[in-house]
Each structure stands twice: as C-alpha cells, then as structure tokens.
Write a protein that holds these residues in place. Structure first.
Motif, short mmCIF file in Angstrom:
data_model
loop_
_atom_site.label_atom_id
_atom_site.label_comp_id
_atom_site.label_asym_id
_atom_site.label_seq_id
_atom_site.Cartn_x
_atom_site.Cartn_y
_atom_site.Cartn_z
N GLY A 1 -3.40 -9.00 3.49
CA GLY A 1 -3.51 -8.23 5.08
C GLY A 1 -2.56 -8.80 6.07
O GLY A 1 -2.83 -9.37 7.59
N THR B 1 0.97 -6.91 14.87
CA THR B 1 0.62 -7.15 14.31
C THR B 1 -0.77 -5.16 13.51
O THR B 1 -1.73 -5.39 13.02
N ILE C 1 2.72 -4.44 6.03
CA ILE C 1 1.46 -5.20 5.89
C ILE C 1 1.80 -5.55 4.09
O ILE C 1 1.14 -4.19 3.76
N MET D 1 1.49 -9.72 7.63
CA MET D 1 2.80 -8.90 7.89
C MET D 1 3.94 -9.57 7.31
O MET D 1 4.58 -10.26 7.68
N VAL E 1 -2.19 -3.11 12.37
CA VAL E 1 -1.86 -2.70 10.13
C VAL E 1 -2.34 -0.97 9.74
O VAL E 1 -3.50 -0.27 10.47
#
Length: 248
Positions: A108, A58, A104, A110, A60
């Motif tokens: 915001g 996850t 991403i 994925m 970013v």
C-alpha cells in the motif's frame, strides 16, 4: 526510504490544455490497434479491482486482486479485445529484459518500483510482446540488457522508465504516458533509449535516445518538477507502441 521524483510524471499525467482527440477508426488500423465498436472490452485474465483512494501524488488506483493481476501478458490475436494495451518491440540487435510495476506496491505504499515488479519478460532482437492493463492502473516499466534491472542505492529501478496511467478514475477516465530518465540520471547510471507512441493519435510520442542525447516530450532531472509532459489521452481505448532500445 528515499523520496523519488515520480509524482511529477505519474500524477497527474493528464493535461487538459494539451488534449488530443484524433481517434483512428478500427477499419483503418492493423489488428492490434482495433477495438470493439460496441465499447464492450474483455476482462479475461484480470483479477478483481481494488477501490481507489487518496489524491494527487498519493492516489491509489487499481493494483489488482490478487496484487498485480491488473497487468497481464496477452497473445497478439487477443489485443484488440482489451481496452488498454501496450505493444513492446525490442531493438534490432540484442535481447532486453522488461519489468512492469504498479505505482503502489503490495504493502500500500508508493514503492512499486522498489523490486515489486508484477510482470517481467524478455524481448529478443526485433521481438514483439503485448501487455493489457485493467482500468485505473498506474505504474511504469523499465528495461535492461543485463541480467537484472539496474537499481539505485535505495533499491529502486534506475534505468529509463516508461510511465502509464490508464483510465484514471481521479481524472475522469483520461489516460497518459511518458518516458522518463529521472531515476537513471539521479543514480548516475546509463540512460537507455525508449519511445512510446499512441497508435491511435498520430504523432503523439514521448522518447529519449541513449544517453539522453535527444529528448522529446519526456522527463529528465531538469524537468522533474513539471507536470503534463508526455501523452495525454481522452477517455477511450488506448494502444501504446513501445520501442525498447530506441534510437532516432
């Protein structure tokens, strides 16, 4: 939204047990593979950078401000001025369409590969185009000979992918790349040929031929859960040579 096996090949891309450090000096390379000896790279054309957050699958990184401004198409004579560059070359016959996205998406999540491409361009037979990436950018690209990129039942790009991680803050500035047939195979769609090689690390390549007849250092559904496949690069400039429609 369906979960796809992206994390296995994009995060993390860095495998320190298989690192490569055979840098080639600018004096022995062609123009596009050269880079500033003083380590000062241009940021011309990029937007602002976004702050990183999260970790692992996850994570970013930099998606650009405005969104997508971390990925730009550049003239060949400017390539040596940027830190992270990919050179795309089309196959000897036929025209290809290429799209590039951030891992991403703009919201915001994925989901960058769900129709959220930041850049797209056509490659005529044998044509070459250059793309620069801002530091800490993660994402991928896909290609097709059709009018649009094939998609799976959920709307995700489902052709052969190239995946990238440039100057990852999470991984101390390391970079990585790989070719992946995972999405195309899950969707039971055509696997096209693609090769990605590091032009600064001799022999370091990831490729898949049409129909996945030959797979080298690349991802398929059988290796979707493995990490470290592909190219793993020490901190520094990156020059990737991408062959679209590759056949060994």
């Amino acid at each position: 939204m369906a979960t796809v096996a992206l994390g296995s090949s994009l995060s993390p891309l860095i495998d320190r047990d298989h690192q490569t450090s055979s840098w080639i000096s600018a004096s022995s390379t062609t123009i596009w593979t050269a880079y500033p000896s003083d380590g000062i790279y241009t940021t011309s054309g990029f937007g602002g950078s976004t702050e990183p957050s999260g970790s692992g699958d996850t994570y970013v990184g930099n998606v650009g401000k405005p969104y997508g401004s971390n990925i730009i198409i550049i003239p060949p004579e400017q390539a040596s001025k940027y830190k992270y560059v990919a050179k795309f070359t089309g196959s000897p016959t036929g025209e290809w369409k290429v799209v590039i996205w951030n891992k991403i998406g703009p919201g915001g999540r994925m989901d960058g590969w769900y129709g959220n491409a930041c850049r797209s361009f056509a490659l005529a037979a044998g044509q070459t185009k250059y793309v620069a990436f801002a530091p800490n950018s993660q994402g991928g690209w896909a290609m097709t000979k059709a009018a649009s990129i094939p998609k799976d039942q959920y709307g995700g790009y489902a052709s052969t992918w190239g995946e990238f991680d440039f100057g990852s803050t999470e991984n101390d500035g390391w970079s990585g790349f790989d070719v992946s047939a995972i999405q195309a195979q899950y969707a039971q769609l055509e696997v096209q040929g693609m090769q990605i090689c590091s032009a600064l690390n001799k022999g370091l390549c990831s490729y898949i031929t049409k129909g996945a007849k030959v797979v080298h250092n690349a991802y398929t559904t059988s290796t979707a859960e493995l990490g470290g496949i592909g190219g793993n690069l020490l901190p520094g400039p990156v020059r990737l040579a991408v062959e679209i429609g590759f056949e060994e």
